[in-house]
Motif scaffolding. Structure first.
Motif, PDB file in Angstrom:
ATOM      1  N   ILE A   4      15.313  -2.755 -15.809  1.00  0.00           N
ATOM      2  CA  ILE A   4      15.613  -1.391 -16.227  1.00  0.00           C
ATOM      3  C   ILE A   4      15.042  -0.474 -15.153  1.00  0.00           C
ATOM      4  CG2 ILE A   4      13.599  -1.285 -17.755  1.00  0.00           C
ATOM      5  CD1 ILE A   4      15.667   0.530 -19.521  1.00  0.00           C
ATOM      6  N   GLN A   5      15.886   0.435 -14.652  1.00  0.00           N
ATOM      7  CA  GLN A   5      15.537   1.250 -13.488  1.00  0.00           C
ATOM      8  C   GLN A   5      15.318   2.700 -13.890  1.00  0.00           C
ATOM      9  OE1 GLN A   5      18.068   0.517 -10.128  1.00  0.00           O
ATOM     10  NE2 GLN A   5      17.751   2.554  -9.296  1.00  0.00           N
ATOM     11  N   GLY A   6      14.302   3.323 -13.302  1.00  0.00           N
ATOM     12  CA  GLY A   6      13.994   4.725 -13.566  1.00  0.00           C
ATOM     13  C   GLY A   6      13.458   5.415 -12.326  1.00  0.00           C
ATOM     14  N   GLY A   7      12.936   6.621 -12.523  1.00  0.00           N
ATOM     15  CA  GLY A   7      12.306   7.365 -11.446  1.00  0.00           C
ATOM     16  C   GLY A   7      13.217   8.278 -10.659  1.00  0.00           C
ATOM     17  N   ASP A   8      14.492   8.414 -11.059  1.00  0.00           N
ATOM     18  CA  ASP A   8      15.415   9.265 -10.328  1.00  0.00           C
ATOM     19  C   ASP A   8      15.300  10.701 -10.819  1.00  0.00           C
ATOM     20  OD1 ASP A   8      17.654  10.710  -9.386  1.00  0.00           O
ATOM     21  OD2 ASP A   8      18.835   8.886  -9.234  1.00  0.00           O
ATOM     22  N   PRO A   9      14.967  11.650  -9.919  1.00  0.00           N
ATOM     23  CA  PRO A   9      14.831  13.041 -10.353  1.00  0.00           C
ATOM     24  C   PRO A   9      16.129  13.642 -10.899  1.00  0.00           C
ATOM     25  CG  PRO A   9      14.665  12.872  -7.961  1.00  0.00           C
ATOM     26  CD  PRO A   9      14.688  11.483  -8.502  1.00  0.00           C
ATOM     27  N   PHE A  10      17.289  13.097 -10.520  1.00  0.00           N
ATOM     28  CA  PHE A  10      18.557  13.619 -11.034  1.00  0.00           C
ATOM     29  C   PHE A  10      18.701  13.421 -12.551  1.00  0.00           C
ATOM     30  CE2 PHE A  10      20.601  13.026  -6.652  1.00  0.00           C
ATOM     31  CZ  PHE A  10      20.517  14.374  -6.348  1.00  0.00           C
ATOM     32  N   PRO A  33       0.789  -1.232   0.000  1.00  0.00           N
ATOM     33  CA  PRO A  33       0.000   0.000   0.000  1.00  0.00           C
ATOM     34  C   PRO A  33       0.822   1.285   0.000  1.00  0.00           C
ATOM     35  CG  PRO A  33      -0.225  -1.168   2.096  1.00  0.00           C
ATOM     36  CD  PRO A  33       0.501  -2.078   1.161  1.00  0.00           C
ATOM     37  N   ASN A  34       1.903   1.333   0.758  1.00  0.00           N
ATOM     38  CA  ASN A  34       2.688   2.562   0.793  1.00  0.00           C
ATOM     39  C   ASN A  34       3.431   2.798  -0.515  1.00  0.00           C
ATOM     40  OD1 ASN A  34       2.038   3.651   3.360  1.00  0.00           O
ATOM     41  ND2 ASN A  34       3.250   2.026   4.284  1.00  0.00           N
ATOM     42  N   GLN A  35       3.961   1.736  -1.109  1.00  0.00           N
ATOM     43  CA  GLN A  35       4.672   1.901  -2.379  1.00  0.00           C
ATOM     44  C   GLN A  35       3.711   2.321  -3.490  1.00  0.00           C
ATOM     45  OE1 GLN A  35       8.236   1.396  -2.303  1.00  0.00           O
ATOM     46  NE2 GLN A  35       7.892   2.750  -4.029  1.00  0.00           N
ATOM     47  N   VAL A  36       2.530   1.716  -3.537  1.00  0.00           N
ATOM     48  CA  VAL A  36       1.522   2.110  -4.527  1.00  0.00           C
ATOM     49  C   VAL A  36       1.087   3.551  -4.272  1.00  0.00           C
ATOM     50  CG1 VAL A  36      -0.847   1.696  -5.334  1.00  0.00           C
ATOM     51  CG2 VAL A  36       0.737  -0.222  -5.052  1.00  0.00           C
ATOM     52  N   GLY A  37       0.843   3.900  -3.008  1.00  0.00           N
ATOM     53  CA  GLY A  37       0.451   5.262  -2.673  1.00  0.00           C
ATOM     54  C   GLY A  37       1.506   6.276  -3.074  1.00  0.00           C
ATOM     55  N   LEU A  38       2.782   5.928  -2.882  1.00  0.00           N
ATOM     56  CA  LEU A  38       3.859   6.826  -3.288  1.00  0.00           C
ATOM     57  C   LEU A  38       3.896   6.969  -4.808  1.00  0.00           C
ATOM     58  CD1 LEU A  38       6.341   8.579  -2.638  1.00  0.00           C
ATOM     59  CD2 LEU A  38       7.705   6.518  -2.950  1.00  0.00           C
ATOM     60  N   PHE A  39       3.765   5.862  -5.524  1.00  0.00           N
ATOM     61  CA  PHE A  39       3.814   5.929  -6.988  1.00  0.00           C
ATOM     62  C   PHE A  39       2.673   6.802  -7.507  1.00  0.00           C
ATOM     63  CE2 PHE A  39       3.677   4.701 -11.381  1.00  0.00           C
ATOM     64  CZ  PHE A  39       5.006   4.548 -11.703  1.00  0.00           C
ATOM     65  N   ILE A  40       1.482   6.623  -6.968  1.00  0.00           N
ATOM     66  CA  ILE A  40       0.342   7.442  -7.388  1.00  0.00           C
ATOM     67  C   ILE A  40       0.612   8.910  -7.071  1.00  0.00           C
ATOM     68  CG2 ILE A  40      -2.076   7.985  -6.878  1.00  0.00           C
ATOM     69  CD1 ILE A  40      -2.496   4.933  -6.439  1.00  0.00           C
ATOM     70  N   THR A  41       1.081   9.184  -5.869  1.00  0.00           N
ATOM     71  CA  THR A  41       1.361  10.558  -5.450  1.00  0.00           C
ATOM     72  C   THR A  41       2.394  11.201  -6.356  1.00  0.00           C
ATOM     73  OG1 THR A  41       0.814  10.056  -3.151  1.00  0.00           O
ATOM     74  CG2 THR A  41       2.217  11.979  -3.530  1.00  0.00           C
ATOM     75  N   ARG A  42       3.515  10.517  -6.584  1.00  0.00           N
ATOM     76  CA  ARG A  42       4.603  11.087  -7.401  1.00  0.00           C
ATOM     77  C   ARG A  42       4.156  11.275  -8.850  1.00  0.00           C
ATOM     78  NH1 ARG A  42       8.247  13.768  -5.112  1.00  0.00           N
ATOM     79  NH2 ARG A  42       9.894  13.108  -6.497  1.00  0.00           N
ATOM     80  N   ALA A  43       3.385  10.329  -9.390  1.00  0.00           N
ATOM     81  CA  ALA A  43       2.902  10.476 -10.770  1.00  0.00           C
ATOM     82  C   ALA A  43       1.978  11.683 -10.871  1.00  0.00           C
ATOM     83  CB  ALA A  43       2.196   9.206 -11.226  1.00  0.00           C
ATOM     84  N   ARG A  44       1.094  11.847  -9.915  1.00  0.00           N
ATOM     85  CA  ARG A  44       0.164  12.986  -9.946  1.00  0.00           C
ATOM     86  C   ARG A  44       0.887  14.319  -9.782  1.00  0.00           C
ATOM     87  NH1 ARG A  44      -5.017  10.541  -6.559  1.00  0.00           N
ATOM     88  NH2 ARG A  44      -5.643   9.072  -8.192  1.00  0.00           N
ATOM     89  N   GLU A  45       2.011  14.307  -9.097  1.00  0.00           N
ATOM     90  CA  GLU A  45       2.819  15.520  -8.944  1.00  0.00           C
ATOM     91  C   GLU A  45       3.643  15.828 -10.197  1.00  0.00           C
ATOM     92  OE1 GLU A  45       3.700  15.005  -4.118  1.00  0.00           O
ATOM     93  OE2 GLU A  45       5.253  14.469  -5.571  1.00  0.00           O
ATOM     94  N   GLY A  46       3.699  14.870 -11.140  1.00  0.00           N
ATOM     95  CA  GLY A  46       4.529  15.048 -12.328  1.00  0.00           C
ATOM     96  C   GLY A  46       5.990  14.727 -12.083  1.00  0.00           C
ATOM     97  N   ALA A  47       6.293  14.075 -10.955  1.00  0.00           N
ATOM     98  CA  ALA A  47       7.680  13.827 -10.560  1.00  0.00           C
ATOM     99  C   ALA A  47       8.426  12.868 -11.488  1.00  0.00           C
ATOM    100  CB  ALA A  47       7.726  13.290  -9.128  1.00  0.00           C
ATOM    101  N   TYR A  48       7.710  12.014 -12.206  1.00  0.00           N
ATOM    102  CA  TYR A  48       8.382  11.077 -13.106  1.00  0.00           C
ATOM    103  C   TYR A  48       8.539  11.640 -14.516  1.00  0.00           C
ATOM    104  CZ  TYR A  48       7.656   7.655  -9.420  1.00  0.00           C
ATOM    105  OH  TYR A  48       7.680   6.991  -8.226  1.00  0.00           O
ATOM    106  N   ASN A  49       7.806  12.690 -14.832  1.00  0.00           N
ATOM    107  CA  ASN A  49       7.857  13.260 -16.175  1.00  0.00           C
ATOM    108  C   ASN A  49       9.262  13.776 -16.471  1.00  0.00           C
ATOM    109  OD1 ASN A  49       5.131  12.735 -16.044  1.00  0.00           O
ATOM    110  ND2 ASN A  49       4.509  14.883 -16.017  1.00  0.00           N
ATOM    111  N   GLY A  50       9.815  13.349 -17.593  1.00  0.00           N
ATOM    112  CA  GLY A  50      11.136  13.798 -18.003  1.00  0.00           C
ATOM    113  C   GLY A  50      12.292  13.042 -17.387  1.00  0.00           C
TER     114      GLY A  50
END
Length: 176
Positions: free
Chosen positions: A78-84, A49-66
């Motif tokens: 294959i790994q992604g999701g790093d803001p750097f 639940p926490n990992q799914v909740g985080l993924f939903i939250t970050r996606a809605r914030e646009g944190a994964y875009n780009g």
């Protein structure tokens, strides 16, 4: 010479707790529109639940875009999701970025079969953050010991997920 005071201990990590109920997260999907094509994943809140909740939250914030997929293990993940990875000036730090808080490992019975999504983390099992990976083949050694939290599976666009390469970019992430 006077004795120096002992250095302060590092601050305790801040942990994320999902703001969503299980009912709010049931039936949710994540869509990754990547430079290679679109991938649709079903999210599994009962398992993590926490990992799914985080993924939903970050996606809605646009944190994964780009963000780019920055780590590839041949016949594995294959790994992604790093803001750097969003900025060429910080791309050399890829693998070290996160949201500023962590998620303890959520133990479940899901295994690293082909085309699952799981939480990436450092050496500490309780250090997951915004980074995730998609398995491109079964990776059973990731199930051993403290393992990694599997929290979803690819249900459409598996052919796209299998051809993702390093530096492919998540153009837009949606979790609804």
């Amino acid at each position: 010479a006077p004795a120096r005071p002992a250095p302060a201990p590092p601050p305790a990590p801040t942990y994320f707790t999902t703001p969503f109920s299980l009912e709010d997260m049931r039936g949710k999907q994540a869509v990754l529109e990547t430079s290679a094509g679109t991938i649709v994943m079903t999210l599994l809140p009962e398992a993590a639940p926490n990992q799914v909740g985080l993924f939903i939250t970050r996606a809605r914030e646009g944190a994964y875009n780009g963000t780019a997929f920055h780590r590839v293990i041949r016949y594995g993940i294959i790994q992604g999701g790093d803001p750097f990875t969003r900025n060429p000036a910080t791309n050399s730090l890829a693998g070290h970025g996160g949201p500023g808080y962590q998620i303890p490992r959520e133990h479940n019975k899901l295994t690293h079969q082909k085309l699952v999504i799981a939480a990436a983390r450092g050496g500490d099992p309780n250090s997951a953050g915004s980074q995730f990976y998609i398995t491109q083949d079964p990776v059973p050694f990731l199930d051993d010991g403290d393992g990694y939290t599997v929290f979803g599976k690819v249900i459409k666009g598996g052919d796209i997920a299998l051809k993702l390469r390093q530096d492919d970019v998540v153009q837009k992430a949606i979790a609804e």
